[in-house]
Design an enzyme around this catalytic site. Structure first.
Site, mmCIF file in Angstrom:
data_model
loop_
_atom_site.group_PDB
_atom_site.id
_atom_site.type_symbol
_atom_site.label_atom_id
_atom_site.label_comp_id
_atom_site.label_asym_id
_atom_site.label_seq_id
_atom_site.Cartn_x
_atom_site.Cartn_y
_atom_site.Cartn_z
ATOM 1 C CB CYS A 112 -0.941 -0.013 1.197
ATOM 2 S SG CYS A 112 -1.918 -1.506 1.260
ATOM 3 C CG HIS A 249 -3.367 2.800 2.213
ATOM 4 N ND1 HIS A 249 -3.880 2.399 1.004
ATOM 5 C CD2 HIS A 249 -3.419 1.710 3.030
ATOM 6 C CE1 HIS A 249 -4.231 1.130 1.082
ATOM 7 N NE2 HIS A 249 -3.958 0.687 2.301
ATOM 8 C CG ASN A 279 -6.624 -1.493 1.565
ATOM 9 O OD1 ASN A 279 -5.955 -1.127 0.609
ATOM 10 N ND2 ASN A 279 -6.084 -1.907 2.697
HETATM 11 N N1 ACO Z 1 -17.673 -9.425 10.024
HETATM 12 C C1 ACO Z 1 -18.074 -9.676 11.282
HETATM 13 N N2 ACO Z 1 -17.191 -9.932 12.275
HETATM 14 C C2 ACO Z 1 -15.883 -9.904 11.978
HETATM 15 C C3 ACO Z 1 -15.409 -9.638 10.683
HETATM 16 C C4 ACO Z 1 -16.373 -9.396 9.680
HETATM 17 N N3 ACO Z 1 -16.019 -9.123 8.399
HETATM 18 N N4 ACO Z 1 -14.054 -9.679 10.689
HETATM 19 C C5 ACO Z 1 -13.687 -9.961 11.946
HETATM 20 N N5 ACO Z 1 -14.781 -10.106 12.726
HETATM 21 C C6 ACO Z 1 -14.849 -10.408 14.160
HETATM 22 C C7 ACO Z 1 -13.606 -11.104 14.649
HETATM 23 O O1 ACO Z 1 -13.694 -12.496 14.425
HETATM 24 C C8 ACO Z 1 -13.642 -10.747 16.116
HETATM 25 O O2 ACO Z 1 -14.563 -11.590 16.755
HETATM 26 P P1 ACO Z 1 -14.254 -12.172 18.230
HETATM 27 O O3 ACO Z 1 -14.170 -10.947 19.102
HETATM 28 O O4 ACO Z 1 -15.441 -13.029 18.505
HETATM 29 O O5 ACO Z 1 -12.959 -12.903 18.108
HETATM 30 C C9 ACO Z 1 -14.234 -9.337 16.142
HETATM 31 O O6 ACO Z 1 -14.897 -9.173 14.867
HETATM 32 C C10 ACO Z 1 -13.208 -8.242 16.309
HETATM 33 O O7 ACO Z 1 -12.130 -8.458 15.394
HETATM 34 P P2 ACO Z 1 -10.879 -7.503 15.351
HETATM 35 O O8 ACO Z 1 -9.901 -8.043 14.340
HETATM 36 O O9 ACO Z 1 -10.380 -7.246 16.735
HETATM 37 O O10 ACO Z 1 -11.542 -6.168 14.801
HETATM 38 P P3 ACO Z 1 -10.886 -4.761 14.625
HETATM 39 O O11 ACO Z 1 -11.681 -3.761 15.342
HETATM 40 O O12 ACO Z 1 -9.390 -4.780 14.879
HETATM 41 O O13 ACO Z 1 -11.066 -4.475 13.075
HETATM 42 C C11 ACO Z 1 -9.841 -4.489 10.992
HETATM 43 C C12 ACO Z 1 -10.431 -5.322 12.111
HETATM 44 C C13 ACO Z 1 -10.950 -3.741 10.305
HETATM 45 C C14 ACO Z 1 -9.139 -5.402 10.002
HETATM 46 C C15 ACO Z 1 -8.827 -3.470 11.573
HETATM 47 O O14 ACO Z 1 -7.939 -4.127 12.457
HETATM 48 C C16 ACO Z 1 -8.006 -2.766 10.513
HETATM 49 O O15 ACO Z 1 -8.528 -1.945 9.771
HETATM 50 N N6 ACO Z 1 -6.695 -3.013 10.451
HETATM 51 C C17 ACO Z 1 -5.820 -2.293 9.528
HETATM 52 C C18 ACO Z 1 -5.862 -2.840 8.144
HETATM 53 C C19 ACO Z 1 -4.930 -2.008 7.268
HETATM 54 O O16 ACO Z 1 -4.679 -0.843 7.517
HETATM 55 N N7 ACO Z 1 -4.343 -2.558 6.241
HETATM 56 C C20 ACO Z 1 -3.441 -1.704 5.452
HETATM 57 C C21 ACO Z 1 -2.478 -2.407 4.791
HETATM 58 S S1 ACO Z 1 -3.149 -3.448 3.563
HETATM 59 C C22 ACO Z 1 -1.858 -3.782 2.485
HETATM 60 O O17 ACO Z 1 -0.733 -3.376 2.671
HETATM 61 C C23 ACO Z 1 -2.164 -4.657 1.265
#
Ligand code: ACO
Length: 324
Positions: A112, A249, A279
């Site tokens: 990214c 990004h 993304n």
């Molecule tokens: N739908 C419903 N529930 C979900 C989903 C979904 N799509 N995905 C995860 N959950 C659940 C998980 O299983 C977890 O459940 P649990 O508590 O029972 O275990 C709960 O939701 C919370 O999951 P987290 O991973 O803690 O959620 P978080 O608030 O951290 O959000 C996310 C996840 C959106 C991925 C966030 O961490 C994020 O945006 N991270 C950054 C991603 C990023 O910036 N990437 C950039 C680089 S990409 C590249 O370089 C190609």
């Protein structure tokens, strides 16, 4: 002295859109979860176009909008983690498509951050005085490396491409730059593992799907990238108030909310379009930039100052302050 500037912009996305509700039909997820955690509502997904097809549409537009003879193009850089093939490069396909036969071309892999790294590289090529015109494109079909049964990653990404024409100019447009990588944290975001394949070994790691430790990437972006952007602004030859827009990004709206607070710039200046595209990795910043020009917020006449920041797999992160 030689300087470079962004003289034209363009973007292209596949026609097919997939909403959060569509995804909830095939995954245990919901519009409420996806939009409240990320800001994403839709994404464009390629049905029959490859990454080079998306990049070709961008290059065609850049040529047409600028009325440029493709023979004048000295280099083409395509930032992508989803090339059609590792050989030939996506950039080679773009070169052939537009007939830029005097250009040297290559793909750049920095996830990214790829577009920001590509832009910084193009700036140096032009500043060398050896090259006068070049194209930098970020293009991705991330859909092809997603595990569509994994709700933790499948809902986050989309396909698309954006790019810029860079040209030599007579005064400085690239005001400040900061580029970084940290291979020690590379395990947090991976895809395309090929493993081993030789007469003596059988591949054990042949898993091409994207895998991400989302929470770790979230924290890295908020902490490391914000700190770097603050330092970049401190060393830039402009005041913080002179930055008109921040084009970061487009991974997650909550990351931008937190970054705005840490950097100390009003949230309204952070532009966003993750709602519509998700993304798109290396394509996210140039798509946003091209849309911003289409909306008339930026006129490509050197009167606006923007801060671009990419962050992602590698780990990689980089930011640029640019007159545009
Ligand atoms: N739908 C419903 N529930 C979900 C989903 C979904 N799509 N995905 C995860 N959950 C659940 C998980 O299983 C977890 O459940 P649990 O508590 O029972 O275990 C709960 O939701 C919370 O999951 P987290 O991973 O803690 O959620 P978080 O608030 O951290 O959000 C996310 C996840 C959106 C991925 C966030 O961490 C994020 O945006 N991270 C950054 C991603 C990023 O910036 N990437 C950039 C680089 S990409 C590249 O370089 C190609």
């Amino acid at each position: 002295m030689f300087y470079s500037k962004i003289s034209q912009v363009a973007h292209y996305v596949p026609k097919q859109t997939i909403s959060n509700d569509d995804l909830s039909l095939i995954l245990d997820t919901s519009d409420e979860w996806i939009s409240s955690r990320t800001g994403i509502k839709n994404r464009h997904i390629s049905q029959d176009e490859l990454t080079s097809d998306l990049a070709n549409r961008v290059a065609e537009q850049l040529i047409e909008k600028s009325q440029l003879d493709p023979l004048e193009i000295d280099f083409i850089v395509v930032a992508t983690i989803t090339p059609d093939s590792t050989m030939p490069s996506t950039a080679a396909k773009v070169q052939a498509h537009i007939g830029a036969k005097n250009a040297f071309v290559f793909d750049l892999t920095a996830a990214c951050s790829g577009f920001v790294f590509g832009l910084a590289t193009a700036d140096k090529l032009i500043k060398s005085g050896v090259y006068k015109k070049g194209i930098v494109i970020g293009a991705e079909t991330i859909s092809k490396i997603l595990d569509w049964s994994d709700r933790t990653t499948a809902v986050l990404f989309g396909d698309g491409a954006g790019g810029v024409l860079m040209e030599q100019t007579d005064y400085e447009h690239f005001l400040a730059e900061s580029l970084h990588s940290d291979g020690n944290r590379s395990h947090a975001l991976t895809s395309g593992n090929t493993g081993l394949n030789s007469p003596f070994s059988v591949s054990t790691e042949n898993d091409s799907h994207l895998k991400m430790e989302g929470r770790m990437i979230f924290d890295f972006a908020v902490k490391d990238v914000s700190k770097d952007v603050v330092q970049l602004i401190e060393k830039a030859p402009i005041a913080i108030e002179e930055i008109d827009y921040l084009l970061f990004h487009q991974a997650n709206r909550r990351i931008l909310d937190k970054m705005a607070k840490k950097i100390g710039i009003t949230r309204e200046k952070f532009l966003e379009n993750m709602m519509e595209y998700g993304n798109t990795s290396a394509a996210s910043i140039p798509i946003l930039l091209s849309e911003t020009v289409d909306k008339g917020l930026i006129s490509l006449d050197g009167t606006k100052t923007i801060l671009l920041a990419g962050f992602g797999g590698g780990l990689t992160w980089g930011s640029l302050i640019v007159k545009i």
